[in-house]
Scaffold this active site. Sequence first.
Site, PDB file in Angstrom:
ATOM      1  N   GLN A 122      -4.867  -1.304   9.356  1.00  0.00           N
ATOM      2  CA  GLN A 122      -4.716  -2.605   9.015  1.00  0.00           C
ATOM      3  C   GLN A 122      -5.403  -3.775   9.844  1.00  0.00           C
ATOM      4  O   GLN A 122      -4.933  -3.783  11.162  1.00  0.00           O
ATOM      5  CB  GLN A 122      -3.208  -3.043   8.718  1.00  0.00           C
ATOM      6  CG  GLN A 122      -2.970  -4.349   7.767  1.00  0.00           C
ATOM      7  CD  GLN A 122      -3.662  -4.332   6.149  1.00  0.00           C
ATOM      8  OE1 GLN A 122      -3.494  -3.418   5.835  1.00  0.00           O
ATOM      9  NE2 GLN A 122      -3.916  -5.564   5.827  1.00  0.00           N
ATOM     10  N   LYS A 129       0.900  -1.085   0.190  1.00  0.00           N
ATOM     11  CA  LYS A 129      -0.054   0.028  -0.011  1.00  0.00           C
ATOM     12  C   LYS A 129       0.954   1.169   0.008  1.00  0.00           C
ATOM     13  O   LYS A 129       0.547   2.192  -0.815  1.00  0.00           O
ATOM     14  CB  LYS A 129      -0.878   0.164   1.190  1.00  0.00           C
ATOM     15  CG  LYS A 129      -2.106  -1.201   0.929  1.00  0.00           C
ATOM     16  CD  LYS A 129      -2.711  -1.242   2.357  1.00  0.00           C
ATOM     17  CE  LYS A 129      -3.828  -2.535   2.197  1.00  0.00           C
ATOM     18  NZ  LYS A 129      -4.751  -2.885   3.314  1.00  0.00           N
ATOM     19  N   ASP A 182     -10.842   3.296   3.691  1.00  0.00           N
ATOM     20  CA  ASP A 182     -11.348   1.731   3.528  1.00  0.00           C
ATOM     21  C   ASP A 182     -12.947   1.502   3.479  1.00  0.00           C
ATOM     22  O   ASP A 182     -13.317   0.395   2.931  1.00  0.00           O
ATOM     23  CB  ASP A 182     -11.003   1.039   4.930  1.00  0.00           C
ATOM     24  CG  ASP A 182      -9.842   0.089   4.670  1.00  0.00           C
ATOM     25  OD1 ASP A 182      -9.144  -0.412   3.596  1.00  0.00           O
ATOM     26  OD2 ASP A 182      -8.954  -0.047   6.138  1.00  0.00           O
TER      27      ASP A 182
END
Length: 284
Positions: A97, A53, A120
Amino acid sequence: MTAELIDGNALSKQLRQDVAARAAALRARGTTPGLAVVLVGDNPASQVYVRNKVKACEDSGLHSVLEKYNADLSEADLLARVDALNHDPAIHGILVQLPLPAHIDAQKVIEAISPAKDVDGFHIASAGALMTGAPGFWPCTPYGCMKMLESIGYDLRGKHAVVIGRSNIVGKPMALMLLQKNATVTICHSGTKDLKAMTLQADVIVAAVGKRNVLTADMVKPGAVVLDVGMNRDDAGKLCGDVDFDGVKAVASHLTPVPGGVGPMTITMLLVNTMEAAERSASS
Ligand code: GUN
């Protein structure tokens, strides 16, 4: 019939070029889009994901910050970090995460992220926005699937879409996105009595279970479009999806491979969401 493969790497490249151009334009106006990635603990898969990422951000001209913490970080300390990032003007997107260590309530942490920075798309406000059609961030994996359908010019109106899997991250938001494009949507799951009877009716199938061979050729209507969100290993240790690729390839009109299908699209849509968050912030 041999299915045409939908190449997630090629589509990602195209979409990332667009992100890079938008990032350059925003930088020229004095704002560098910024993503904060927070990793707690040393889960090896998570370490690979966050590295990818951060690298994707660098490659597209986005600023990124990787914050790594030991697995014993307290929930209160993590919430304090999220709060600081919420107030950091250089950060437009925040990604914590998952999975988080067991002593931390992941949902509580997600709800602490400002919805304006929830790239997200996991915040309850983002889920509500998707459900009602309000502006908000869409979860990256199903959003990537929608881009794949768009890339083949597929018109979902009146089509029957079957989603296999009902996770909050993929299955449920996927169904809502397909519905928003006027498909008739069926969600199948572990309690579904006759999965094959459902999938045989489908014009579009999205397999998002996390188990090999959930979808085999006998379950697919000839000419259907099949998107494989699974990421599994076969007996030889080779990466594979939820779909019996060789079998379904002979029946479907379009199919996404694993690897090189939906996978690269997830990070790409994270960049798109971060870009969008930065543009919204700059124009507010
Ligand atoms: N863990 C596995 N995939 C994801 C993802 O897309 N976002 C976050 N935050 N954690 C993950």
